[in-house]
Design a protein around this motif. Structure first.
Motif: not given
Length: 152
Positions: A109-110, A105-106, A72, A68, A102-103, A64
């Motif tokens: 969070n991951l 931040e993802d 992306k 990301l 946003d990426n 994942r």
């Protein structure tokens, strides 16, 4: 800027370079994964029980994270190459920055979710060893890439 902040960025660019230069990108990715498994296995000294639980969680996280960072971000960097940046309107540039943020931040969070999940599998000392092993592995991979580049 300290090395801990630079290494992930360098690793990302290193991986982009592998992608651009290789028709066998999946082979390179699998080679890197095999090297990582061997390195982490040595560094973490996992028990068979820990390894059985750790690797599925880590591999899911790593896949994942790769998606990301590379899939992306590849699109973002493509839009920033050459004189494309000069052609972006302020609104388009702002939207691109928002997507990048946003990426990021993802990714944060991951990593946070991964840490929560891995705490059920490994003791805190081994989680710290994992963090160190990740940094050491990235440094080692970067050094191999540099050495390979200087031999050309």
């Amino acid at each position: 800027m300290d090395l801990k902040k630079i290494l992930p960025i360098l690793f990302m660019f290193l991986t982009f370079n592998f992608y651009a230069q290789s028709d066998n990108f999946k082979d390179k990715k699998e080679q890197i994964r095999a090297m990582k498994v061997a390195f982490f296995t040595t560094e973490l000294d996992l028990t068979p029980s820990e390894a059985e639980k750790f690797w599925p969680i880590y591999n899911t996280f790593d896949d994942r994270q790769f998606e990301l960072r590379h899939q992306k971000m590849k699109g973002y960097f493509k839009r920033m190459q050459g004189d494309n940046l000069d052609k972006l309107s302020e609104k388009e540039a702002s939207a691109l920055l928002d997507q990048i943020q946003d990426n990021e931040e993802d990714l944060y969070n991951l990593r946070k979710k991964f840490m929560i999940n891995i705490k059920d599998v490994l003791p805190a000392t081994k989680i710290l060893k994992l963090k160190k092993a990740e940094e050491d592995f990235n440094r080692k991979l970067l050094q191999q890439y540099k050495d390979k580049g200087s031999n050309r």
